[in-house]
Design a protein around this motif. Structure first.
Motif, PDB file in Angstrom:
ATOM      1  N   ARG A 131       0.841  -1.203   0.000  1.00  0.00           N
ATOM      2  CA  ARG A 131       0.000   0.000   0.000  1.00  0.00           C
ATOM      3  C   ARG A 131       0.875   1.252   0.000  1.00  0.00           C
ATOM      4  NH1 ARG A 131      -1.251  -2.995   4.238  1.00  0.00           N
ATOM      5  NH2 ARG A 131      -3.212  -4.172   4.313  1.00  0.00           N
ATOM      6  N   THR A 133      -0.019   4.794   1.570  1.00  0.00           N
ATOM      7  CA  THR A 133      -1.048   5.325   2.460  1.00  0.00           C
ATOM      8  C   THR A 133      -0.831   6.816   2.703  1.00  0.00           C
ATOM      9  OG1 THR A 133      -1.325   3.190   3.557  1.00  0.00           O
ATOM     10  CG2 THR A 133      -2.034   5.119   4.796  1.00  0.00           C
ATOM     11  N   SER A 135      -1.866   9.801   5.571  1.00  0.00           N
ATOM     12  CA  SER A 135      -2.464  10.278   6.811  1.00  0.00           C
ATOM     13  C   SER A 135      -2.458  11.810   6.791  1.00  0.00           C
ATOM     14  CB  SER A 135      -1.685   9.762   8.023  1.00  0.00           C
ATOM     15  OG  SER A 135      -1.804   8.355   8.137  1.00  0.00           O
ATOM     16  N   TYR A 146      -5.712   8.594   9.646  1.00  0.00           N
ATOM     17  CA  TYR A 146      -5.740   7.990   8.311  1.00  0.00           C
ATOM     18  C   TYR A 146      -6.648   8.794   7.388  1.00  0.00           C
ATOM     19  CZ  TYR A 146      -7.102   4.807   4.558  1.00  0.00           C
ATOM     20  OH  TYR A 146      -7.381   4.254   3.333  1.00  0.00           O
ATOM     21  N   LEU A 147      -6.198   9.007   6.148  1.00  0.00           N
ATOM     22  CA  LEU A 147      -7.011   9.697   5.155  1.00  0.00           C
ATOM     23  C   LEU A 147      -7.398   8.800   3.988  1.00  0.00           C
ATOM     24  CD1 LEU A 147      -8.277  12.371   4.187  1.00  0.00           C
ATOM     25  CD2 LEU A 147      -6.115  12.860   3.012  1.00  0.00           C
ATOM     26  N   SER A 148      -6.415   8.152   3.347  1.00  0.00           N
ATOM     27  CA  SER A 148      -6.735   7.382   2.149  1.00  0.00           C
ATOM     28  C   SER A 148      -5.588   6.454   1.791  1.00  0.00           C
ATOM     29  CB  SER A 148      -7.018   8.312   0.963  1.00  0.00           C
ATOM     30  OG  SER A 148      -5.857   9.052   0.615  1.00  0.00           O
ATOM     31  N   THR A 149      -5.863   5.579   0.835  1.00  0.00           N
ATOM     32  CA  THR A 149      -4.839   4.720   0.241  1.00  0.00           C
ATOM     33  C   THR A 149      -4.709   5.095  -1.223  1.00  0.00           C
ATOM     34  OG1 THR A 149      -5.258   2.904   1.777  1.00  0.00           O
ATOM     35  CG2 THR A 149      -4.183   2.355  -0.293  1.00  0.00           C
ATOM     36  N   VAL A 150      -3.536   5.519  -1.613  1.00  0.00           N
ATOM     37  CA  VAL A 150      -3.303   5.980  -2.988  1.00  0.00           C
ATOM     38  C   VAL A 150      -3.287   4.809  -3.949  1.00  0.00           C
ATOM     39  CG1 VAL A 150      -1.712   7.194  -4.509  1.00  0.00           C
ATOM     40  CG2 VAL A 150      -1.947   7.918  -2.128  1.00  0.00           C
ATOM     41  N   SER A 194      -5.305  13.682  -7.183  1.00  0.00           N
ATOM     42  CA  SER A 194      -6.468  13.842  -6.308  1.00  0.00           C
ATOM     43  C   SER A 194      -7.024  15.246  -6.476  1.00  0.00           C
ATOM     44  CB  SER A 194      -6.086  13.605  -4.848  1.00  0.00           C
ATOM     45  OG  SER A 194      -7.191  13.877  -3.994  1.00  0.00           O
ATOM     46  N   LYS A 199      -8.367  12.663  -0.592  1.00  0.00           N
ATOM     47  CA  LYS A 199      -9.357  11.688  -0.123  1.00  0.00           C
ATOM     48  C   LYS A 199      -9.559  10.572  -1.136  1.00  0.00           C
ATOM     49  CE  LYS A 199     -11.880  15.233   2.484  1.00  0.00           C
ATOM     50  NZ  LYS A 199     -13.148  16.003   2.592  1.00  0.00           N
ATOM     51  N   THR A 200      -9.579  10.915  -2.418  1.00  0.00           N
ATOM     52  CA  THR A 200      -9.729   9.921  -3.481  1.00  0.00           C
ATOM     53  C   THR A 200      -8.684  10.183  -4.558  1.00  0.00           C
ATOM     54  OG1 THR A 200     -11.364  11.260  -4.680  1.00  0.00           O
ATOM     55  CG2 THR A 200     -12.201   9.666  -3.059  1.00  0.00           C
ATOM     56  N   TRP A 201      -8.380   9.138  -5.349  1.00  0.00           N
ATOM     57  CA  TRP A 201      -7.280   9.205  -6.298  1.00  0.00           C
ATOM     58  C   TRP A 201      -7.672   8.646  -7.656  1.00  0.00           C
ATOM     59  CZ3 TRP A 201      -2.891  11.721  -4.915  1.00  0.00           C
ATOM     60  CH2 TRP A 201      -2.749  12.008  -3.546  1.00  0.00           C
TER      61      TRP A 201
END
Length: 359
Positions: A131, A133, A135, A146-150, A194, A199-201
């Protein structure tokens, strides 16, 4: 011209962190040492830095604490001359997880994002899941969530994800660059975008490596100007040994090409782990190499920098900014004439040193 995010930060700080003349030591070329070595953390490795909204500097890095890997932050209020421990981003048992490759970045609005590799290896050695990740911190880097996983994928042969690099594009979007393995002898560079602050990728685009069998890795990106022209640097093995290549973008990172050689180590040595930054129009590229110390391997060699005043068309002679036994260097533009060399050093841990570009 400084990248916009640095210009805003410097205007906010409103002070100069130039070191006293007694600390200056002239080195070959344009680069001048402007501080003594400052220890960030005696057990820190792989250091990167960003501004905080209060004008301080935040360093992100990895460390080991007993049986755990830890991602930490440290804070400097004097431009990198001294550092104090600040907080933690994430920790995990090193027998089951691998976390490293810290990259903090302040984005518009003052939030600090912190990217890192975040891998599972339940038996302590064999990876099962990869991952990249993200934050985030809204308190100047003291605490993170935690914010998102790229990017992520299950392990299957040699297909790891490594070394995230964050930047804000001219249109305010966020870009995350990283390396992705295709095979033991082949790795490409990628970028995801993003539009909502991380938040999203998006789906990835290929930055380097398409049609080339080479271990392209350790991507660093810098503005050449404020017109959307960028340069990305990365290590590669297309000639059978590690050297430094580059690619260019003319649309602020949306597409890349014009691959070329930036640096080939002398004396049969190797050059790895590059980064690049823009200091008021001068490009500064760093890497570590064993070219001047014998065949010891580049990791643990010297950190060196080269500079360009014509947008990367030509480069000056290399200057040592980290002595023998330096590891995984990074760069940070502090103001219009100074940059930080960031690396880990045997016997000292994570360190920073201020360098000045001569007029």
């Amino acid at each position: 011209m400084l990248p916009a995010i640095f210009t805003v930060a410097l205007a906010f700080v409103g002070v100069s962190f130039g070191a006293p003349a007694s600390l200056s030591k002239r080195l070959p070329g344009r680069v001048v040492q402007a501080s003594t070595t400052a220890v960030i953390d005696p057990v820190g490795v792989y250091i990167r830095a960003t501004w905080a909204k209060d004008g301080s500097l935040i360093a992100g890095y990895a460390a080991t604490d007993g049986t755990q890997h830890v991602l930490r932050t440290a804070r400097s209020t004097d431009g990198g001359l001294t550092w104090a421990h600040q907080g933690e981003v994430y920790r995990a048992d090193k027998t089951t997880h691998d976390i490293d490759n810290a990259f903090p970045l302040q984005i518009p609005g003052g939030r600090i994002l912190y990217a890192y590799r975040n891998h599972d290896r339940p038996n302590g050695s064999q990876y099962t899941y990869y991952r990249i990740t993200i934050s985030y911190s809204d308190d100047n880097g003291a605490t993170f969530k935690y914010l998102s996983t790229v990017a992520q994928r299950a392990a299957s042969g040699v297909n790891g994800l490594w070394e995230p690099f964050l930047r804000v594009a001219n249109d305010g979007s966020l870009q995350c660059y990283y390396s992705g393995e295709n095979a033991a002898n082949d790795q490409d560079g990628y970028m995801r975008q993003s539009l909502d602050g991380g938040k999203t990728w998006s789906s990835p685009i290929t930055v380097s490596g398409a049609g080339v069998t080479s271990r392209d890795g350790m991507i660093g990106v810098a503005k050449i100007d404020n017109k959307g022209n960028l340069m990305a640097v990365f290590e590669n093995t297309e000639s059978g040994f590690f050297s430094i290549d580059y690619v260019r973008s003319h649309d602020d990172g949306k597409s890349w090409g014009e691959r070329g050689r930036l640096y080939t180590a002398a004396n049969g040595g190797q050059a790895i782990a590059p980064q690049i930054t823009n200091v008021a129009g001068t490009l500064v590229a760093s890497f570590m190499t064993d070219e001047s110390i014998g065949d010891t391997g580049a990791d643990g060699g010297q950190m060196k920098v080269i500079t360009s005043t014509d947008g990367g068309k030509s480069w000056g002679s290399s200057v040592v900014t980290g002595n023998v036994a330096s590891h995984w260097p990074g760069l940070f533009t502090r103001d219009s004439t100074h940059f930080l060399a960031l690396y880990s050093k045997n016997g000292l841990g994570a360190v920073s040193q201020v360098y000045e570009l001569e007029n």
